[in-house]
Design an enzyme around this catalytic site. Sequence first.
Site, short mmCIF file in Angstrom:
data_model
loop_
_atom_site.label_atom_id
_atom_site.label_comp_id
_atom_site.label_asym_id
_atom_site.label_seq_id
_atom_site.Cartn_x
_atom_site.Cartn_y
_atom_site.Cartn_z
N ASP A 47 1.93 7.39 6.68
CA ASP A 47 1.38 6.09 7.09
C ASP A 47 2.36 4.98 6.71
OD1 ASP A 47 -1.31 4.54 7.83
OD2 ASP A 47 -0.39 3.52 6.11
N TYR A 52 5.58 -3.22 6.08
CA TYR A 52 6.10 -2.60 4.84
C TYR A 52 7.63 -2.60 4.83
CZ TYR A 52 1.33 -0.57 4.74
OH TYR A 52 -0.03 -0.36 4.76
N LYS A 77 1.87 0.22 12.18
CA LYS A 77 0.91 -0.87 12.43
C LYS A 77 1.64 -2.14 12.87
CE LYS A 77 -1.48 0.90 8.34
NZ LYS A 77 -0.42 1.16 7.35
N HIS A 110 -3.03 -4.21 12.34
CA HIS A 110 -3.11 -4.15 10.88
C HIS A 110 -4.32 -4.91 10.31
CE1 HIS A 110 -0.11 -3.44 7.36
NE2 HIS A 110 -1.35 -3.37 6.91
N1 LIG Z 1 -4.15 -1.10 6.31
C1 LIG Z 1 -3.99 -1.81 5.23
O1 LIG Z 1 -4.22 -3.03 5.21
C2 LIG Z 1 -3.51 -1.14 3.99
C3 LIG Z 1 -3.56 -1.81 2.77
C4 LIG Z 1 -3.13 -1.14 1.61
C5 LIG Z 1 -2.68 0.17 1.72
N2 LIG Z 1 -2.61 0.79 2.94
C6 LIG Z 1 -2.10 2.18 3.08
O2 LIG Z 1 -2.79 3.02 2.17
C7 LIG Z 1 -1.86 3.66 1.33
C8 LIG Z 1 -2.44 3.96 -0.05
O3 LIG Z 1 -2.92 2.77 -0.64
P1 LIG Z 1 -2.21 2.06 -1.89
O4 LIG Z 1 -0.77 2.39 -1.90
O5 LIG Z 1 -2.59 0.62 -1.81
O6 LIG Z 1 -2.98 2.63 -3.14
P2 LIG Z 1 -3.40 4.09 -3.72
O7 LIG Z 1 -2.83 5.17 -2.90
O8 LIG Z 1 -4.87 4.02 -3.94
O9 LIG Z 1 -2.74 4.06 -5.16
C9 LIG Z 1 -1.36 4.05 -5.35
C10 LIG Z 1 -1.09 3.79 -6.83
O10 LIG Z 1 -1.69 4.81 -7.61
C11 LIG Z 1 -0.69 5.53 -8.32
N3 LIG Z 1 -1.03 6.96 -8.16
C12 LIG Z 1 -0.91 7.71 -7.05
N4 LIG Z 1 -1.39 8.94 -7.25
C13 LIG Z 1 -1.81 8.98 -8.53
C14 LIG Z 1 -2.41 10.00 -9.33
N5 LIG Z 1 -2.67 11.20 -8.82
N6 LIG Z 1 -2.71 9.69 -10.62
C15 LIG Z 1 -2.44 8.46 -11.11
N7 LIG Z 1 -1.90 7.45 -10.40
C16 LIG Z 1 -1.59 7.72 -9.11
C17 LIG Z 1 0.64 5.19 -7.69
O11 LIG Z 1 1.67 5.12 -8.65
P3 LIG Z 1 2.99 6.08 -8.53
O12 LIG Z 1 3.63 5.75 -7.22
O13 LIG Z 1 3.80 5.67 -9.71
O14 LIG Z 1 2.45 7.49 -8.60
C18 LIG Z 1 0.37 3.76 -7.16
O15 LIG Z 1 0.55 2.81 -8.20
C19 LIG Z 1 -0.69 2.69 1.31
O16 LIG Z 1 0.48 3.25 0.77
C20 LIG Z 1 -0.62 2.30 2.75
O17 LIG Z 1 0.02 3.33 3.50
C21 LIG Z 1 -3.04 0.16 4.06
#
Ligand SMILES: NC(=O)c1ccc[n+]([C@@H]2O[C@H](COP(=O)([O-])OP(=O)(O)OC[C@H]3O[C@@H](n4cnc5c(N)ncnc54)[C@H](OP(=O)(O)O)[C@@H]3O)[C@@H](O)[C@H]2O)c1
Length: 281
Positions: A47, A52, A77, A110
Amino acid sequence: MTSHDQLTQLASGVTIPSVGFGTFQIPPADTQAAVESALSMGYRHVDTAAAYNNEAGVGAALRASGLRRDDVFITTKLRNGEQGHDNALTAFDDSLERLGLDHVDLYLIHWPVPSKDLYVETWRALAEIKASGRARAIGVSNFMPEHLTRIADETGVLPDVNQIEVHPTLQQRDVVAACREAGIAVESYSPLGQGADLQSETVAELADGHGVTPGQVVLRWHIQHGFIVIPKSVNPDRISANLDLFRFELTESEMATLDGMDTDERIGGDPRVFDFSQIRD
Ligand SMILES: NC(=O)c1ccc[n+]([C@@H]2O[C@H](COP(=O)([O-])OP(=O)(O)OC[C@H]3O[C@@H](n4cnc5c(N)ncnc54)[C@H](OP(=O)(O)O)[C@@H]3O)[C@@H](O)[C@H]2O)c1
């Protein structure tokens, strides 16, 4: 195993691996390595987003992986500041060029950005892109029920996916219910609450009980609710663990315990007012 082993069928018939690799906040220079690492561990769904600024790294990783194009599901997106029918068509071409691809698997608006009132004509452009075969599926992100109703009523075209913020402390049950009723798949973004939900004592206890990590418990909760998940990590152990979700099952009462964590507090913006253009100077 690879994430191809667990698929979700979208309304238009396209299948999407239920676990994908998120790339938000992965710096452009680090993206190729992170995505290559994820692909080597079995992820088959990535994704990204124009906003980004790392689409090029995603495309480079796909080419370096040696995998076939059809083996990997790629989502990108449209930037908020590029909404509007003609702008969206141009922005889509720009994304394909940065990715180095001739099609994506899923293209999303988005955010709705209601203050600009362009999301209906933008959605018509996405329908044209899909008809041209350059996006196998199209969808939206951060759409509330009222935004979904409007695009359905005014264009007659339903999204395959609504990618929304969902994790145990923010469950958005009204949006999930509206999606379910319309046959729109829910994709959970920030599925770990960006790590915050993993600090919960409740989650830690469930993880101990199953001999898994807190991250696996929370991601399994999404899977058992039927959500597609896209956790992000740059840490190889966590990238690997976040895909390893199919060797244990949460009981009904464990699911109910996690359901009870909802505090209705967002990490990200409120889609009813969020209007950041996502275009860098
Ligand atoms: N459509 C939208 O508006 C929107 C908004 C936000 C996000 N997104 C998408 O959703 C994806 C995921 O969301 P996100 O990046 O916001 O947050 P997330 O996946 O909920 O969390 C990522 C964070 O958690 C840590 N982490 C990951 N796996 C872990 C585990 N097993 N144990 C402990 N910590 C862990 C990562 O650190 P490390 O990297 O150090 O492991 C990072 O700091 C994004 O990357 C993006 O592709 C979309």
